[in-house]
Design a protein around this motif. Structure first.
Motif: not given
Ligand code: MRU
Length: 349
Positions: A276-288
């Protein structure tokens, strides 16, 4: 409720995990009593899938705490925090890991002795395991109601008992639909680069006696356009407050193809996956991850030595492509923001 092959079991002073990198060829069980071994197993995908990562992370904290020698509370807490930080650094995308670590941190109650905290951490890890297993059972039952008799369901990556230490998310829904007496067939994408679909989903479908056909990731559009897919259902690693969903790389492509072909596209995940603290998917950290996972298949090179390769482990599916999100609290329809908020507040069902 737990079903199928369980990926992690607690044995009082150690955990036993099944090494998922060796499946389906070999069933190898590893006994781990050091939190660093569990952290390495998570990083190396010996244990994987968002809910299972959270459960393993919680047990890792309990194992780490057991080995802290000091009886001085301040020092004990600092050492415990270092352990939690090391486990948190293993994989950045799965919300369930951070959900579990936050709960473990809270369970280390201030003002209590290190001995009491060590016991409280074991109790909390076991509780997280039980709650997550129950959540996947409940969400599977809710989701099963969305699956029609005789349907072919396309799924991606691996989301069964192995990935959840419970019933499953997307695959749990399919198993529950079959248990309700529906004839369901699975189209499983192989899920490059690490082939969780080819290696694990087909194996779990076989174990559950569910008919499964393996396809390469690039075949999905072909079968959708031929009207051979009734629904797509996947799990999630992190769901943002607006419903945008991070899941295994390739999920976004499937969602766009499903929209183009007017096919239902469901996400199944416990609420511990929602951030709930992440407003949109753009702020989700993506694992490389290491590019060698792309240039090699099971350790065998398939590209010229030294060629550049990219390896993002997840992508984000914008919420507009998602038909509904299935959790243990019920089915969230659009608008997702309101439904997600209600479920996180705990008053929706
Ligand atoms: O990299 P993995 O194998 O941990 O990725 C797993 C997935 O992407 C699953 O779809 C997700 O964790 C949901 S699982 C129940």
């Amino acid at each position: 409720m737990r079903k199928g092959c369980q990926p992690v079991a607690w044995h009082g002073d150690h955990v036993v995990i099944i090494d998922q990198t060796r499946l389906p060829g070999e069933e190898v069980y590893l006994k781990l009593d050091d939190y660093r071994e569990v952290a390495a197993a998570i990083q190396e995908l010996k244990i994987r899938g968002a809910p299972a990562i959270g459960i393993a992370g919680a047990y890792a904290v309990a194992l780490g705490a057991r080995r802290i020698k000091t009886a001085e509370p301040g020092r004990f807490r600092r050492e415990l925090q270092d352990i939690i930080d090391a486990i948190a650094a293993t994989r950045p995308t799965a919300r369930n890991l951070f959900f579990a670590l936050e709960r473990m941190k809270k369970a280390a109650m201030p003002g209590h002795s290190p001995a009491d905290i060590k016991q409280a951490l074991v109790d909390e890890a076991v509780r997280i395991h039980e709650e997550e297993a129950d959540a996947t059972h409940h969400l599977s039952l809710f989701g099963a109601g969305l699956i029609g008799d005789g349907w072919t369901v396309l799924t991606h990556c691996n989301t069964g008992p192995l990935a959840t230490s419970g019933f499953g998310t997307a695959l749990g829904v399919i198993i529950a639909a079959r248990d309700q007496g529906k004839l369901v067939k699975v189209l499983a994408t192989e899920t490059r680069p690490l082939l969780q679909g080819a290696r694990l989903t087909t194996w779990e479908c076989r174990q559950a006696s569910i008919p499964v056909t393996l396809i390469t990731d690039s075949m999905a559009g072909y079968f959708m356009r031929k009207r051979e897919v009734n629904a797509v259902i996947t799990g999630a690693d992190r769901i943002a407050a607006n419903g945008d969903t991070a899941n295994k790389i390739g999920t976004y492509t499937l969602a766009v193809l499903a929209r183009e072909n007017r096919i239902l596209f469901y996400i199944a995940a416990p609420t511990s996956t929602i951030d709930g603290s992440v407003k949109t998917g753009d702020a989700i950290p993506i694992e490389e991850r290491n590019p060698r996972e792309v240039t090699c298949i099971q350790g065998v090179p398939i590209a010229p030595e030294g060629v550049e390769a990219a390896n993002p482990a997840f992508d984000v599916t914008p919420h507009r492509y998602i038909t509904a999100i299935i959790t243990e609290k019920g089915i969230i329809g659009k608008p997702f923001r309101e439904g997600i908020k209600k479920q996180l507040e705990g008053d929706a069902r």
